[in-house]
Scaffold this active site. Structure first.
Site, PDB file in Angstrom:
ATOM      1  N   GLY A 170       0.777  -1.281  -0.106  1.00 57.33           N
ATOM      2  CA  GLY A 170      -0.017  -0.093   0.074  1.00 57.33           C
ATOM      3  C   GLY A 170       0.650   1.382  -0.061  1.00 57.33           C
ATOM      4  O   GLY A 170       2.086   1.452  -0.638  1.00 57.33           O
ATOM      5  N   GLY A 171       0.263   2.196   0.572  1.00 55.09           N
ATOM      6  CA  GLY A 171       0.910   3.394   0.701  1.00 55.09           C
ATOM      7  C   GLY A 171       2.372   3.558   1.270  1.00 55.09           C
ATOM      8  O   GLY A 171       3.285   4.362   0.830  1.00 55.09           O
ATOM      9  N   GLY A 405      21.902  11.722 -31.627  1.00 50.02           N
ATOM     10  CA  GLY A 405      21.274  12.594 -30.320  1.00 50.02           C
ATOM     11  C   GLY A 405      22.034  11.699 -29.004  1.00 50.02           C
ATOM     12  O   GLY A 405      22.400  12.303 -27.789  1.00 50.02           O
ATOM     13  N   ALA A 406      22.415  10.321 -28.962  1.00 54.66           N
ATOM     14  CA  ALA A 406      22.502   9.762 -27.846  1.00 54.66           C
ATOM     15  C   ALA A 406      24.209  10.231 -27.513  1.00 54.66           C
ATOM     16  O   ALA A 406      24.463  10.296 -26.202  1.00 54.66           O
ATOM     17  CB  ALA A 406      22.792   8.156 -28.433  1.00 54.66           C
TER      18      ALA A 406
END
Length: 515
Positions: A170-171, A405-406
């Site tokens: 859960g949280g 771009g890499a």
């Protein structure tokens, strides 16, 4: 003071140290798990632990709680030392309320987190709890909010390490997710937002707790866990090792350890480790081993996004963060997961004054519909943002391919690397020669009598003109082309020069990094 008063305190303290019962301790051990105090003893230097609020008890009523008020309220908090340096710790005691968090329990954690932030010392959480204490209702949930707030306030200020030694559902799982490193133990630790029963009820899928959120799942598939081990003893020993490589806070530098490995040691093995043929793979781990002190490094996220390697190591005794393409996995391309992995690591190193060494052999970003629809643009931008934002010393080394771009994203000179070196085997270009020739000379190739022969000749011409090893150096995009065998000495000398580097960013509240 009357002797009986001391006697009463001794009885109460013995009860708090013993825990709820021998039977509860036996049940914990039967699951292959240590008790909270046994874990703290493994983590901290012998005799160094100082406990805070040992005698704290909850004040909740209803559902029989008023009749069950154990000391510590199910969490042990305090501080001690790891290799002589102060470390704060809290450990859930699963024997008490299943380690579930109630109001008093949460208040103890809040206090020790505040103390760690104020003292400027690392915080380690030894997690083994069943979530919020249902009997205390919303008060327990509010306790988690206070933890999350402090995790966020401490981020980039002190190292935060979460060690998962039992369930975390859960949280409660969001606190580890906010910390710098997550350790898990196979079979005994699990993390998930909704458990197997809820998953089955909502989706019809049947799965075990380990299949849903076990250590291997989070170390290999989700990337939530940075480390996974077979037993608690090994896990906690590795936590100690990691702490030894980190500064206590963001105002200090990492600890320096005298090294017997000569700074000018030549790495002749590197000449054979990295093939000149850019299409042949090799293991970047072996390159890192050859460069760093005694071949020793700690890899982060070893089993997730394996096409990039992130590691902490030492060069001449000084800690560095190493980011390296991994040609053994997807040829070392960047994709969604590897971009996220490296970006988080770069941000961590920058926050805690750890210089960055980037080893580049990247053919580009991974093409594909899944990558584009999955947001490779914004995920790749995370790594770009992290490097551009980093003010620690940054050195990039291009081993072979650095395309498109890499190449820019992997800490090129154009985005702020302090120094950029290359081996004579480097190929820096917009794309590979074959692809470039196909684009530039498409018509000429198509109209020729022998397209393949013409294509081959044009590829050679393109390489000779734009992809020779000294093209980038001639234009000032690479500071030097160096002998691979002398790389270690070059890196150490460069880092020594950069040690007093100071860089200021524009005044701002914070940046808005890609989501």
């Amino acid at each position: 003071m009357p002797r009986e008063t001391w006697g009463e305190l001794a009885v109460i303290r013995a009860e708090a140290l013993r825990g709820p019962s021998d039977r509860a301790t036996e049940a914990q051990h039967a699951k292959g798990k240590l008790t909270a105090r046994e874990r703290i003893e493994l983590l901290l230097d012998p005799g160094s632990f100082k406990e805070v609020e040992q005698l704290r008890r909850h004040r909740a009523t209803g559902f029989g709680l008023e009749e069950k008020r154990p000391y510590t309220d199910g969490v042990i908090t305090g501080w001690g030392t790891v290799e002589g340096r102060t470390v704060f710790v809290y450990a859930h005691d699963f024997r008490i309320f299943g380690g579930a968090l109630g109001e008093a329990h949460a208040t103890k954690i809040h206090k020790i987190m505040d103390m760690a932030i104020s003292a400027g010392a690392p915080l380690v959480s030894l997690n083994d709890g069943a979530g919020a204490r249902i009997q205390e209702g919303v008060s327990a949930l509010a306790g988690y909010g206070g933890i999350f707030q402090r995790n966020t306030r401490a981020s980039g200020v002190i190292p935060q390490i979460s060690v998962m030694l039992g369930p975390c559902a859960g949280g409660a799982a969001y606190s580890p997710a906010l910390t710098d490193f997550v350790f898990m133990v196979r079979e005994t630790s699990q993390m998930f937002i909704t458990g197997p029963d809820v998953v089955k009820a909502v989706t019809g899928e049947e799965i075990t707790q380990n299949g849903l959120g076990g250590a291997d799942v989070h170390a290999e598939t989700s990337g939530v866990a940075h480390f996974a081990y077979d037993d608690e003893e090994t896990c906690i020993a590795e936590v100690r090792y990691l702490i030894g490589m980190l500064p206590s806070n963001n105002r200090e530098n990492p600890p320096v350890v005298p090294s017997d490995d000569p700074a000018d040691r030549r790495g002749d093995a590197l000449l054979d480790l990295v093939p000149a043929d850019g299409n042949r793979p090799y293991d970047m781990h072996k390159v890192i081993e050859e460069l760093v002190d005694d071949g020793d490094f700690l890899e982060i996220h070893e089993r997730w996004a394996r096409n990039i390697v992130c590691a902490l190591a030492r060069l001449d005794g000084h800690v560095v963060g190493v980011v390296g393409s991994q040609p053994l996995s997807y040829a070392g391309v960047l994709d969604i997961h590897s971009s996220e992995k490296a970006a988080r690591f770069v941000q961590f190193c920058d926050a805690f004054n750890i210089p960055l060494v980037t080893l580049v052999d990247v053919p580009g970003f991974l093409p594909g519909v899944d990558q584009e629809h999955g947001g490779i643009i914004r995920h790749g931008a995370k790594l770009l943002y992290a490097y551009c934002n980093a003010t620690v010393p940054r050195i990039s080394l291009i081993l072979r391919k650095a395309y498109g771009g890499a190449y820019i994203v992997m800490d090129s000179r154009s985005i702020g690397a302090d120094l950029s070196y290359a081996w004579p085997t480097n190929e820096i270009a917009v794309m590979g020669a074959e692809g470039a020739a196909n684009v530039i000379f498409r018509r000429r190739i198509a109209e020729s009598d022998d397209p393949e022969a013409v294509r081959g000749q044009l590829v050679k011409e393109y390489k000779a003109e734009l992809m020779h090893p000294y093209y980038a150096a001639e234009r000032g995009l690479v500071d030097d082309v160096i002998d691979p065998a002398g790389t270690r000495e070059v890196l150490i000398a460069s880092l020594a020069m950069l040690r007093l580097k100071h860089a200021d960013l524009p005044s701002r509240k914070h940046g808005n990094q890609p989501a």
